[in-house]
Design a protein around this motif. Sequence first.
Motif, PDB file in Angstrom:
ATOM      1  N   VAL A 259      -3.858   1.924  11.155  1.00 46.06           N
ATOM      2  CA  VAL A 259      -2.810   2.285  10.196  1.00 46.06           C
ATOM      3  C   VAL A 259      -3.289   2.220   8.752  1.00 46.06           C
ATOM      4  CG1 VAL A 259      -0.913   1.669  11.731  1.00 46.06           C
ATOM      5  CG2 VAL A 259      -1.883  -0.073  10.194  1.00 46.06           C
ATOM      6  N   ILE A 260      -4.465   1.619   8.510  1.00 47.86           N
ATOM      7  CA  ILE A 260      -5.062   1.691   7.178  1.00 47.86           C
ATOM      8  C   ILE A 260      -6.519   2.112   7.338  1.00 47.86           C
ATOM      9  CG2 ILE A 260      -3.563  -0.125   6.273  1.00 47.86           C
ATOM     10  CD1 ILE A 260      -6.104  -1.912   6.151  1.00 47.86           C
ATOM     11  N   VAL A 261      -7.084   2.623   6.240  1.00 48.34           N
ATOM     12  CA  VAL A 261      -8.485   3.026   6.229  1.00 48.34           C
ATOM     13  C   VAL A 261      -9.100   2.636   4.893  1.00 48.34           C
ATOM     14  CG1 VAL A 261      -8.259   4.940   7.854  1.00 48.34           C
ATOM     15  CG2 VAL A 261      -7.830   5.320   5.414  1.00 48.34           C
ATOM     16  N   GLN A 262     -10.424   2.517   4.892  1.00 55.33           N
ATOM     17  CA  GLN A 262     -11.136   2.343   3.634  1.00 55.33           C
ATOM     18  C   GLN A 262     -11.315   3.723   3.023  1.00 55.33           C
ATOM     19  OE1 GLN A 262     -14.587  -0.218   3.707  1.00 55.33           O
ATOM     20  NE2 GLN A 262     -15.514   0.852   1.966  1.00 55.33           N
ATOM     21  N   THR A 263     -10.848   3.883   1.788  1.00 56.45           N
ATOM     22  CA  THR A 263     -10.820   5.208   1.171  1.00 56.45           C
ATOM     23  C   THR A 263     -11.935   5.438   0.155  1.00 56.45           C
ATOM     24  OG1 THR A 263      -9.315   4.458  -0.561  1.00 56.45           O
ATOM     25  CG2 THR A 263      -8.328   5.309   1.475  1.00 56.45           C
ATOM     26  N   GLY A 264     -12.747   4.423  -0.105  1.00 60.18           N
ATOM     27  CA  GLY A 264     -13.808   4.551  -1.097  1.00 60.18           C
ATOM     28  C   GLY A 264     -14.100   3.210  -1.713  1.00 60.18           C
ATOM     29  N   VAL A 265     -14.738   3.240  -2.874  1.00 60.71           N
ATOM     30  CA  VAL A 265     -15.066   1.997  -3.563  1.00 60.71           C
ATOM     31  C   VAL A 265     -14.673   2.118  -5.024  1.00 60.71           C
ATOM     32  CG1 VAL A 265     -16.959   1.368  -2.012  1.00 60.71           C
ATOM     33  CG2 VAL A 265     -17.425   2.791  -4.030  1.00 60.71           C
TER      34      VAL A 265
ATOM     35  N   LEU B 243       0.832  -1.205   0.000  1.00 62.02           N
ATOM     36  CA  LEU B 243       0.000   0.000   0.000  1.00 62.02           C
ATOM     37  C   LEU B 243       0.868   1.257   0.000  1.00 62.02           C
ATOM     38  CD1 LEU B 243      -2.818  -1.032   2.514  1.00 62.02           C
ATOM     39  CD2 LEU B 243      -2.982  -0.862   0.024  1.00 62.02           C
ATOM     40  N   GLY B 244       2.040   1.173   0.640  1.00 60.72           N
ATOM     41  CA  GLY B 244       2.939   2.315   0.650  1.00 60.72           C
ATOM     42  C   GLY B 244       3.506   2.630  -0.712  1.00 60.72           C
ATOM     43  N   SER B 245       3.748   1.599  -1.511  1.00 63.86           N
ATOM     44  CA  SER B 245       4.354   1.807  -2.824  1.00 63.86           C
ATOM     45  C   SER B 245       3.337   1.960  -3.935  1.00 63.86           C
ATOM     46  CB  SER B 245       5.290   0.643  -3.159  1.00 63.86           C
ATOM     47  OG  SER B 245       4.575  -0.581  -3.207  1.00 63.86           O
ATOM     48  N   SER B 246       2.135   1.395  -3.753  1.00 65.59           N
ATOM     49  CA  SER B 246       1.155   1.363  -4.841  1.00 65.59           C
ATOM     50  C   SER B 246      -0.057   2.244  -4.606  1.00 65.59           C
ATOM     51  CB  SER B 246       0.681  -0.080  -5.078  1.00 65.59           C
ATOM     52  OG  SER B 246       1.770  -0.911  -5.407  1.00 65.59           O
ATOM     53  N   GLY B 247      -0.253   2.742  -3.405  1.00 64.87           N
ATOM     54  CA  GLY B 247      -1.417   3.569  -3.137  1.00 64.87           C
ATOM     55  C   GLY B 247      -2.626   2.735  -2.767  1.00 64.87           C
ATOM     56  N   ILE B 248      -3.823   3.227  -3.076  1.00 66.77           N
ATOM     57  CA  ILE B 248      -5.052   2.546  -2.689  1.00 66.77           C
ATOM     58  C   ILE B 248      -5.326   1.365  -3.605  1.00 66.77           C
ATOM     59  CG2 ILE B 248      -6.057   4.577  -1.595  1.00 66.77           C
ATOM     60  CD1 ILE B 248      -7.649   5.058  -4.138  1.00 66.77           C
ATOM     61  N   LEU B 249      -5.775   0.247  -2.996  1.00 65.07           N
ATOM     62  CA  LEU B 249      -6.012  -0.986  -3.747  1.00 65.07           C
ATOM     63  C   LEU B 249      -7.235  -1.700  -3.189  1.00 65.07           C
ATOM     64  CD1 LEU B 249      -2.350  -2.378  -3.832  1.00 65.07           C
ATOM     65  CD2 LEU B 249      -3.557  -1.311  -5.752  1.00 65.07           C
TER      66      LEU B 249
ATOM     67  N   LEU C 176     -11.917   0.107  -1.459  1.00 67.29           N
ATOM     68  CA  LEU C 176     -10.515   0.482  -1.656  1.00 67.29           C
ATOM     69  C   LEU C 176      -9.871   0.737  -0.312  1.00 67.29           C
ATOM     70  CD1 LEU C 176     -11.020   2.938  -4.656  1.00 67.29           C
ATOM     71  CD2 LEU C 176      -9.773   0.767  -4.744  1.00 67.29           C
ATOM     72  N   HIS C 177      -8.648   0.237  -0.150  1.00 71.02           N
ATOM     73  CA  HIS C 177      -7.933   0.361   1.119  1.00 71.02           C
ATOM     74  C   HIS C 177      -6.619   1.102   0.896  1.00 71.02           C
ATOM     75  CE1 HIS C 177     -10.670  -2.623   2.927  1.00 71.02           C
ATOM     76  NE2 HIS C 177     -10.590  -3.217   1.741  1.00 71.02           N
ATOM     77  N   GLY C 178      -6.242   1.930   1.850  1.00 72.63           N
ATOM     78  CA  GLY C 178      -4.986   2.670   1.754  1.00 72.63           C
ATOM     79  C   GLY C 178      -4.432   2.979   3.121  1.00 72.63           C
TER      80      GLY C 178
END
Length: 413
Positions: free
Chosen positions: A57-63, A23-29, A74-76
């Motif tokens: 340390v992570i959150v759901q950022t959308g769908v 997630l640090g290198s690729s962003g939200i997935l 989506l998680h980031g």
Amino acid sequence: MNANPGRPRLLRELNDRAVLELLGSSGILTRAQISEATGLSKVTINHVLARLAERGVIVQTGVQAGGRGPNAALHGLNPASGYVIGLAVDMETTWAILADITGRTLAEFTVPTDVAEDPVTAVHDLAGRLTAEAGIALSQVRACMIGVSAVIDPATGDVGFCYDLPAWEPGVLHRLRLRLGVPVSIDNDVNLAAVAERALGAARDVRGFVLVWIGLGPGGAVMVGDQLLRGATGTAGELGWMPVPGAPVSDGVVDRARGGVGAAFQTLVGWQAVQELAGEHGLRADHVRDSVAAAVASPAGAPFLDELARRIALGVASICTVLDPELVVLGSDVGSTGGPALAGRVERAVAGMCLGRPRVVASEVPGGPVVRGALLIGIGQARNRVFFGEDHEVESGAGDQAAGRSRLAKGTP
């Protein structure tokens, strides 16, 4: 009875680390994307995401819409899990940036440097401005990385010698940590620029390279893979002291208080020398950057660029004879402003001076390579503290430890 009681915990930690680094290198997935990238089953990914979300340390950022089935979550990384300050301090200006742990800039200032001011007070005041602008507390900063034109003691991580900014003296690192109350590290400015060049610039796809920095005094950095070569005393890359043909060499004991003035390569390509050379060719400007820009813009500037390239090539050829790098990057205002016109001339001149045939290119880091490198290293340190509980206070080798982790930072900080 479980013969390996620690094994499940170790596997969980390894899985958590793999997901966080991804997630640090690729962003939200999405969960499916994380599963595919890590090779872990979707069931395992569910458990990992639940654990990391519970830790904050992570959150759901959308769908992610568009699939046949339900929209995928989506998680980031959680931006609020930590913050980083990067500073680049030179004799003229101080560039300060505060970013969250994902690398997103939240506050940024460029201020004139008061060389007589106590650096601890100056940094503390800037940190206060940055955190106030971002609306966070200073205690939420998990790493502060500072780049200065100094020799850094590899045994302590502290300033060993700084001619341009004499107030940055041994002991300043300890005082900064006490005053700010957050993890602080200091590194040589050119080393930080090299980290940025490796991650964001012209050296992204090479195995190793040399960065040549034509500043007030010339400097350099050598990277092999993601590792900086510092030398036994931290003075690797102090090119101003390098003996080259056509330049005077200090006799007897080196006077460190003179900062290399009158010593070897400094007298050929330091800013003062470049300005004098430009004046001899009728190129007069207030700043060396403008002199080089004028030469590049006009056919009449060719003789100046030819001679400047020949001088730079003397130092580059000396380096290449020992290291034989595949790439040499010309950094600083001189390198970036000179662009291909200067880099091409240096490449051709080097080819006529030594057996090595390195490519020579201008820096490609967009905007402030020193502060960008400081942020990259700081983000790597902060993530290790927040995500993995690793406290790299960096008592030695600040750049070495963090440069290898700079891949965790996504995009340009």
